[in-house]
Design a protein around this motif. Sequence first.
Motif, PDB file in Angstrom:
ATOM      1  N   LEU B  31       0.320   8.998  -8.103  1.00  0.00           N
ATOM      2  CA  LEU B  31       1.782   8.794  -8.494  1.00  0.00           C
ATOM      3  C   LEU B  31       2.027   7.258  -8.782  1.00  0.00           C
ATOM      4  O   LEU B  31       1.232   6.405  -8.564  1.00  0.00           O
ATOM      5  N   MET B  32       2.882   7.403  -9.863  1.00  0.00           N
ATOM      6  CA  MET B  32       3.247   5.974 -10.262  1.00  0.00           C
ATOM      7  C   MET B  32       4.546   5.651 -10.616  1.00  0.00           C
ATOM      8  O   MET B  32       5.494   6.642 -10.960  1.00  0.00           O
ATOM      9  N   GLY B  33       5.198   4.503 -10.141  1.00  0.00           N
ATOM     10  CA  GLY B  33       6.527   4.244 -10.227  1.00  0.00           C
ATOM     11  C   GLY B  33       6.939   3.112  -9.473  1.00  0.00           C
ATOM     12  O   GLY B  33       6.303   2.494  -8.845  1.00  0.00           O
ATOM     13  N   GLU B  34       8.258   2.872  -9.595  1.00  0.00           N
ATOM     14  CA  GLU B  34       8.758   1.733  -9.101  1.00  0.00           C
ATOM     15  C   GLU B  34       9.207   1.936  -7.412  1.00  0.00           C
ATOM     16  O   GLU B  34       9.686   3.088  -7.685  1.00  0.00           O
ATOM     17  N   ASP B  35       8.710   1.240  -6.684  1.00  0.00           N
ATOM     18  CA  ASP B  35       8.792   1.705  -5.346  1.00  0.00           C
ATOM     19  C   ASP B  35       8.494   3.114  -4.894  1.00  0.00           C
ATOM     20  O   ASP B  35       9.053   3.763  -3.838  1.00  0.00           O
ATOM     21  N   VAL B  36       7.478   3.530  -5.444  1.00  0.00           N
ATOM     22  CA  VAL B  36       6.660   4.520  -4.846  1.00  0.00           C
ATOM     23  C   VAL B  36       5.796   4.490  -3.630  1.00  0.00           C
ATOM     24  O   VAL B  36       5.861   5.397  -2.845  1.00  0.00           O
ATOM     25  N   GLY B  37       5.637   3.113  -3.304  1.00  0.00           N
ATOM     26  CA  GLY B  37       4.854   2.841  -2.160  1.00  0.00           C
ATOM     27  C   GLY B  37       5.686   2.810  -0.848  1.00  0.00           C
ATOM     28  O   GLY B  37       6.763   3.019  -0.828  1.00  0.00           O
ATOM     29  N   ASP B  38       4.913   2.456   0.221  1.00  0.00           N
ATOM     30  CA  ASP B  38       5.682   2.657   1.310  1.00  0.00           C
ATOM     31  C   ASP B  38       6.516   1.502   1.865  1.00  0.00           C
ATOM     32  O   ASP B  38       7.019   1.243   2.750  1.00  0.00           O
ATOM     33  N   ARG B  39       5.960   0.082   1.110  1.00  0.00           N
ATOM     34  CA  ARG B  39       6.885  -0.980   1.167  1.00  0.00           C
ATOM     35  C   ARG B  39       8.182  -0.676   1.222  1.00  0.00           C
ATOM     36  O   ARG B  39       9.015  -1.399   1.812  1.00  0.00           O
ATOM     37  N   THR B  47       8.799   9.883  -1.805  1.00  0.00           N
ATOM     38  CA  THR B  47       7.391   9.518  -1.711  1.00  0.00           C
ATOM     39  C   THR B  47       7.123   8.819  -0.441  1.00  0.00           C
ATOM     40  O   THR B  47       5.899   8.180  -0.234  1.00  0.00           O
ATOM     41  N   SER B  48       7.787   8.893   0.586  1.00  0.00           N
ATOM     42  CA  SER B  48       7.636   7.854   1.718  1.00  0.00           C
ATOM     43  C   SER B  48       6.284   8.342   2.522  1.00  0.00           C
ATOM     44  O   SER B  48       6.175   9.755   2.648  1.00  0.00           O
ATOM     45  N   GLY B  49       5.413   7.439   3.095  1.00  0.00           N
ATOM     46  CA  GLY B  49       4.302   7.826   3.557  1.00  0.00           C
ATOM     47  C   GLY B  49       3.163   8.407   2.946  1.00  0.00           C
ATOM     48  O   GLY B  49       2.062   8.520   3.415  1.00  0.00           O
ATOM     49  N   GLY B  55      -3.501   6.037  -0.091  1.00  0.00           N
ATOM     50  CA  GLY B  55      -3.827   4.829  -0.638  1.00  0.00           C
ATOM     51  C   GLY B  55      -3.273   4.161  -1.815  1.00  0.00           C
ATOM     52  O   GLY B  55      -2.722   5.024  -2.615  1.00  0.00           O
ATOM     53  N   ALA B  56      -3.396   2.827  -1.968  1.00  0.00           N
ATOM     54  CA  ALA B  56      -2.743   2.229  -3.185  1.00  0.00           C
ATOM     55  C   ALA B  56      -3.153   2.383  -4.404  1.00  0.00           C
ATOM     56  O   ALA B  56      -2.430   2.198  -5.488  1.00  0.00           O
ATOM     57  N   GLU B  57      -4.676   2.954  -4.441  1.00  0.00           N
ATOM     58  CA  GLU B  57      -5.030   3.378  -5.723  1.00  0.00           C
ATOM     59  C   GLU B  57      -4.705   4.484  -6.224  1.00  0.00           C
ATOM     60  O   GLU B  57      -4.496   4.673  -7.572  1.00  0.00           O
ATOM     61  N   ARG B  58      -4.049   5.487  -5.303  1.00  0.00           N
ATOM     62  CA  ARG B  58      -3.347   6.771  -5.881  1.00  0.00           C
ATOM     63  C   ARG B  58      -1.704   6.812  -5.982  1.00  0.00           C
ATOM     64  O   ARG B  58      -1.265   7.578  -6.357  1.00  0.00           O
ATOM     65  N   VAL B  59      -1.233   6.108  -5.104  1.00  0.00           N
ATOM     66  CA  VAL B  59       0.149   5.756  -5.090  1.00  0.00           C
ATOM     67  C   VAL B  59       0.574   4.312  -5.400  1.00  0.00           C
ATOM     68  O   VAL B  59       0.603   3.303  -4.820  1.00  0.00           O
ATOM     69  N   ILE B  60       0.809   4.257  -6.930  1.00  0.00           N
ATOM     70  CA  ILE B  60       0.723   2.992  -7.599  1.00  0.00           C
ATOM     71  C   ILE B  60       2.210   2.375  -7.622  1.00  0.00           C
ATOM     72  O   ILE B  60       2.944   2.909  -8.461  1.00  0.00           O
ATOM     73  N   ASP B  61       2.399   1.364  -6.969  1.00  0.00           N
ATOM     74  CA  ASP B  61       3.882   0.481  -7.443  1.00  0.00           C
ATOM     75  C   ASP B  61       3.600  -0.068  -8.703  1.00  0.00           C
ATOM     76  O   ASP B  61       2.867  -1.063  -8.738  1.00  0.00           O
ATOM     77  N   MET B  62       4.378   0.143  -9.581  1.00  0.00           N
ATOM     78  CA  MET B  62       4.486  -0.552 -10.814  1.00  0.00           C
ATOM     79  C   MET B  62       5.764  -1.554 -11.162  1.00  0.00           C
ATOM     80  O   MET B  62       6.650  -1.301 -10.570  1.00  0.00           O
TER      81      MET B  62
END
Lengths: 348, 333
Positions: B31-39, B47-49, B55-62
């Motif tokens: 997954l890639m995008g703005e705010d896709v991470g849990d922060r 995409t929460s959780g 992991g941040a390698e596969r759910v990438i905040d851009m």
Amino acid sequence: MIDLARDDLLGIYYLMGLTRAVEDATREMYHQGQIQGTVYTARGLEATTVGAASALQPGDVLAPQHRDLGALLARGITPREIMAQWLRRVDAPSQGRDGQLHIADMATRWVLPSTGLPGLALPVAAGAALAMKTRGERHVVLAFVGDGGTNTGDFHETMNLAATLDLPLICIIENNGYAARTPTSSQFRIKHLADRAAAYGIPGHVVDGNDALAVYEITQQAAEIARTGRGPSLIEAKTYRMQGHSAADSANYMPPSALDEWRQRDPIELYARRLENLGLLDDALILEYGTRIAQAVQDALAFARNSPAPDPATLTDRLFAPDPVPPTTEDEIITAPRRAVEREGIWN
Amino acid sequence: MELTNGAATTYAQAVSDALREEMERDSSVILMGEDVGDRAHSHQAITSGLQARFGAERVIDMPVTQSALVGAAVGAAICGLRPVVDLPDADFLSGAFNPIVQVAAKMHWRTAGKLRVPLVIRCSSGMGAHDGPWHSQNPEGWFAHVPGLKIVAPATPYDAKGLLKAAIRDDNPVLFLEHHYLYRRLREPLPKEEYVIPLGRAEVRRFGEQVTIITYGAMVYHALEAAETLETEGISAEVLDLRTLAPLDHAAIAESLAHTHRALIVHEDTLTAGLGAEIAAQIAEHCFTDLRTPVMRLAAPDVPYPAATELEAAYLPDAARIAEKVRRVLCAG
């Protein structure tokens, strides 16, 4: 001194000469009306394109732009493929669907195809670097952009993105004096385009783009940084496009004095002198390379001319990649029990 | 197929479930995008959780970009990953027009099949944000014209999950248009078993005999409501949910018109050169002898999307307008 063996050093000489010879043949064919569309060549940029691409290792990805023939040849794309591509024959990498130097091979030579818009190769190159990082590979991506391309949003967006994510990306700016017909003085106010690196918090280097070994060396240093997870670099190769923007361009806006000056610094001549000083090259060898290069060009021309035109019946095929596996059988879909969606009060 | 114990799933949760299941199934899905991470809580918390799990390698905040984000996803897709890009709103697609239209859509064709772009771009489109010209647009008209793109617009939680799974497994670039208005307004019990809905197939939501209302997204529900109203007047309307907008399910359209002989196309997108124009042209070319009345369209007027509630109500088709237009279709013969 550079870590290149004799054969590697001579290989760079051969590739630079081959680049120029293939380009000269291409321009000649264009002027004879044998090539349709536009022909972009890069006389004077051979040290930058060949020097940088020679620093790549197997598995590293090249993302060239429209006039980076030298980089393509250094990556193993053959003169036969290049000529068939210019003639839009069925044996061209694009099989006549795409022209110019838009050549792709991610299977064995790791080349991303250039796209006909300035700067647009960069985000795609960053994506290739992202894939390497995600998979934990120690590979790098080498992307080229022109001085004009650095003014695009894609350049800025990509360099910032690559810096933020520590992507293994090396961006070479070919500052060759002109964006199409517009001189650099009308494009930006800074002295060095490499200074833009500061805005992204990454290393920026200026290198003599007519010095093949200097370009090779700085590219290799940037590659080592990228390979070890320390992020992207920006390299500005200062050089000069000793021709017009395209083969159709008379270049009458380029001052003759500047052309003369840069001809004195012809990258192939400079490199030959250097190899001579190292005792690696002499007149006999120069002659031998000249013959080999001429033969390669003749062979490529014959190959391309003998290659058939693409079959018009294939025009619309392969628009989409086929589905690898049917996701599920039709029976399952049709018999799946469905309850009505709860939509009471949906418009309230 | 067993249904979950009545625990109904929202449209938003169905999208989230599809992402999680596909990421579990295939490690190349990222997954890639703005705010896709849990922060941060992503758009609709879909995409929460997932970053905690994968992991941040596969759910990438851009960083905030559109062109470089989608362009990078195209590059990653060419190199063997299966990126799912999260754009908050479909309105933002315009900033990524170059990588979508000039790079991704052409790639397979122009390399003679050498390179594939297994890419999904998710975004919410359509009404629901009540936020004017840049948070409610329907972008399908911009992109339906582009060869090499697939466009999906699910109307139910069941379809949102099954179609997203198919989109992720597809080896081509897919625009996945989630409907903003439907995220939390629909609930549906979903099968426990895995299911995937093939792209390119429409579904009849209501069977009828005199006219087919061809639509998609939230307009499906307006069409169903209109059909209920019309039934009390003795008019039998069929509702065909396109589900995939490119490629269109021409067979399903033709099959429906073969027995209803009349068509009304309804969409939220604006009228001129919209998807309805293409569908009407296809019907005219291929179903002419089945038609008893001219094909008609009901769409938003040719102005930008408005902010004020009163203007928005005037802008969008609704059940009353659909019913009125159906009556006109029936009289037009």
